[in-house]
Design an enzyme around this catalytic site. Structure first.
Site, PDB file in Angstrom:
ATOM      1  N   ARG B  76     -79.817   7.642 -20.167  1.00  0.00           N
ATOM      2  CA  ARG B  76     -79.726   9.046 -19.751  1.00  0.00           C
ATOM      3  C   ARG B  76     -80.975   9.440 -18.979  1.00  0.00           C
ATOM      4  O   ARG B  76     -82.102   9.326 -19.488  1.00  0.00           O
ATOM      5  CB  ARG B  76     -79.587   9.918 -21.001  1.00  0.00           C
ATOM      6  CG  ARG B  76     -79.359  11.369 -20.703  1.00  0.00           C
ATOM      7  CD  ARG B  76     -79.077  12.149 -21.984  1.00  0.00           C
ATOM      8  NE  ARG B  76     -78.600  13.483 -21.662  1.00  0.00           N
ATOM      9  CZ  ARG B  76     -78.057  14.314 -22.544  1.00  0.00           C
ATOM     10  NH1 ARG B  76     -77.928  13.942 -23.802  1.00  0.00           N
ATOM     11  NH2 ARG B  76     -77.657  15.506 -22.168  1.00  0.00           N
ATOM     12  N   SER B  78     -82.264  12.359 -17.882  1.00  0.00           N
ATOM     13  CA  SER B  78     -83.110  13.475 -18.319  1.00  0.00           C
ATOM     14  C   SER B  78     -83.866  13.122 -19.600  1.00  0.00           C
ATOM     15  O   SER B  78     -84.865  13.773 -19.924  1.00  0.00           O
ATOM     16  CB  SER B  78     -82.273  14.736 -18.530  1.00  0.00           C
ATOM     17  OG  SER B  78     -81.340  14.547 -19.570  1.00  0.00           O
ATOM     18  N   GLU B 289     -71.858  10.134 -11.417  1.00  0.00           N
ATOM     19  CA  GLU B 289     -72.805  10.549 -12.466  1.00  0.00           C
ATOM     20  C   GLU B 289     -72.067  11.196 -13.630  1.00  0.00           C
ATOM     21  O   GLU B 289     -72.548  12.148 -14.237  1.00  0.00           O
ATOM     22  CB  GLU B 289     -73.903  11.468 -11.912  1.00  0.00           C
ATOM     23  CG  GLU B 289     -75.156  11.433 -12.794  1.00  0.00           C
ATOM     24  CD  GLU B 289     -76.342  12.193 -12.224  1.00  0.00           C
ATOM     25  OE1 GLU B 289     -76.212  12.807 -11.168  1.00  0.00           O
ATOM     26  OE2 GLU B 289     -77.412  12.130 -12.854  1.00  0.00           O
TER      27      GLU B 289
END
Lengths: 347, 347
Positions: B76, B78, B289
């Site tokens: 991931r 972030s 995404e």
């Protein structure tokens, strides 16, 4: 709509000022290390003839060639450089630059109308900008301001535009009914090329800050112009609609588009076609930022990259009535003081 | 081109990992103030069944619904959060996250193939990332890496991507013939919304850094993938062409497009139409995404914003042969190790 619209370019900077201006600035910057050498603003002498020549051989020449009538004219964006020195540095510099734009607007009243830079300085309360703002509107007849969301020049140390620190500026904007163009200045961060990254990033960043906040609940009549076609925003309009939706914000049309406008400084036909396809026509204002970041001729078209009037004229997405809005009508609505000035001349 | 192309999504992150992963990270972060409480990576237990469920009910379900076949799958974005702690913090965290993606690729070998995050840390020599990179390629069979141009998380304190500090990474990429997706992580600068500003700004910034430099003279076979449709770049393609021209750089086609590619993570039809109009088809790779920043359904279409396959399928700008390139052919060329893995399966 048979009448030919007035072609109003809402985004022009005085990028061609006589060299004496830059030389004075160099002295001011050099004196930051030795304040005894601070130059007197009165030592800067630029004659009306020099101003005339710098305009007639550059912006005005191109305006005539391209057929645009009136430019909202503000100091050179990359020269604002609010990160240099302190508030006094910026205050003196802004006063000089704004006065030059005022003088240009007096010398060519049919072709240029002023917008002000503010004497912003990193970490300094934006309220300190108000005296210069008031002078520019009241004494110089300017019709808008440029607001820098990042006076640090690429370090982004100020709070977002929705923060209450900015409210004194917004209160004045509402009082005078003037819009702000959200425009950063030169980047002193090596990661960000000034006109190729920092400008576009700032446009995108500002729009996203406005999505996150609810600024226009506090200021229902506040108006922002996002330059350079809105940075990445129209290209990613689906992303921004989707992010607003996840944040439980209203539709962007209702959340922002009564208050936020985009200019047409997008330097190829497909970009203008996208802009005029996805952004409501009432939110698009003609502009070229001429003479600015991209001065060359596009080998693919044989025309100047920044001759954006061609792209707006050629796009299949606009009717004649809609083109009038982009070239004239929207600018009159977003810049009410310009509209009043035009009407006073019978235009 | 009568054969149906393989639909390869080159940009997927493990955004749906079991909650235990986030809980372990919280302990790691809390322990930065008291290192005696640093959690043991072995204390994180996630079973194969938990991994399977997190994938089958999320990414794999949507892949089947939308008809995509294979996803290049990385941790991931972030959550990389390279700004947290020091190199050891990032090193432990990257090892955990990469191993999970590896396990997913082993559990679903026909649907997922790995790409690695790197244990970057602000101010730390990128060469320190190489052992993790080598492990991911050699032991885990991963086919690419994600490279963060701003491990500070929105303060942009690293040098541009053209700086020699990055060269050890590039040398390894060339040696292994793997591309890097240029992908930042979470923003800890309040000015930048992570997915609405920081991601797009980074894409634009990276491309402009590459225009300014001559990196591909030193690394003629190096390949970068710029995600999110290239940030603002395709929309402002005329601006970038013009800036390169002013800098006396070669045409972008020659200067960058042998080495730089864009994905299709643009969440509306007009954006994909622009991308496929201005960027040569050989430089566009299908991606969504998914499941990522924008998870909702677009009320204007009734479909998921991030169902980018629909936009690529619908755009009038691509022939069937060109669509094959976007969906499959270009991905095989940019990710040679993925191509080899597919061929080893007779695909």
């Amino acid at each position: 709509m048979s009448k030919k619209p007035l072609i109003i370019d809402v985004h022009g900077h005085y990028t061609t000022a006589p060299a004496a201006l830059g030389a004075w600035r160099d002295l001011q910057i050099a004196a930051l290390k030795d304040p005894s050498k601070t130059p007197d603003p009165k030592s800067l002498k630029i004659s009306d003839d020099e101003l005339r020549e710098s305009i007639e051989t550059n912006q005005l020449k191109l305006m005539k060639e391209r057929g645009s009538d009136l430019t909202v004219f503000s100091p050179r964006a990359s020269f604002m450089a609010h990160h240099i020195g302190d508030f006094n540095t910026s205050s003196t510099w802004a006063a000089i630059c704004n006065e030059l734009c005022y003088r240009v607007s007096q010398l060519f009243p049919d072709s240029f109308i002023g917008a002000a830079m503010l004497p912003q300085s990193p970490g300094v309360d934006p309220a300190t900008c108000i005296p210069e703002l008031e002078k520019c509107i009241q004494a110089y007849g300017m019709v808008g301001i440029n607001l820098n969301p990042d006076p640090s020049g690429g370090h982004w140390t100020s709070p977002p535009l929705t923060d209450r620190q900015w409210y004194p500026i917004y209160e004045k904007m509402v009082e005078y009914d003037i819009p702000a163009m959200i425009h950063v200045s030169t980047s002193c961060n090596a990661c960000f090329h000034t006109t190729g990254a920092h400008y576009l990033n700032a446009d995108t960043t500002a729009f996203m800050q406005l999505i996150q906040g609810d600024l226009f609940k506090d200021f229902p009549t506040l108006k922002f112009l996002i330059p350079h076609g809105g940075g990445a925003v129209p290209y990613h309009w689906g992303r921004f609609r989707g992010l607003a939706q996840e944040m439980k914000k209203p539709l962007l049309q209702d959340h922002l588009l009564n208050n936020v406008f985009f200019d047409t400084c997008v330097y190829h036909q497909p970009g203008i076609d996208l802009l005029t396809k996805v952004i409501p026509v009432d939110n698009i204002l003609f502009a070229s930022e001429m003479i600015g970041a991209v001065r060359g001729i596009d080998p693919e078209t044989g025309h100047y990259y920044d001759d954006t009037k061609r792209y707006v004229a050629a796009t299949p997405n606009l009717s004649e009535e809609q083109r009038y809005k982009v070239f004239e009508g929207n600018a009159r609505r977003v810049f009410p003081r310009m509209d009043a000035a035009l009407k006073a001349k019978g235009l």
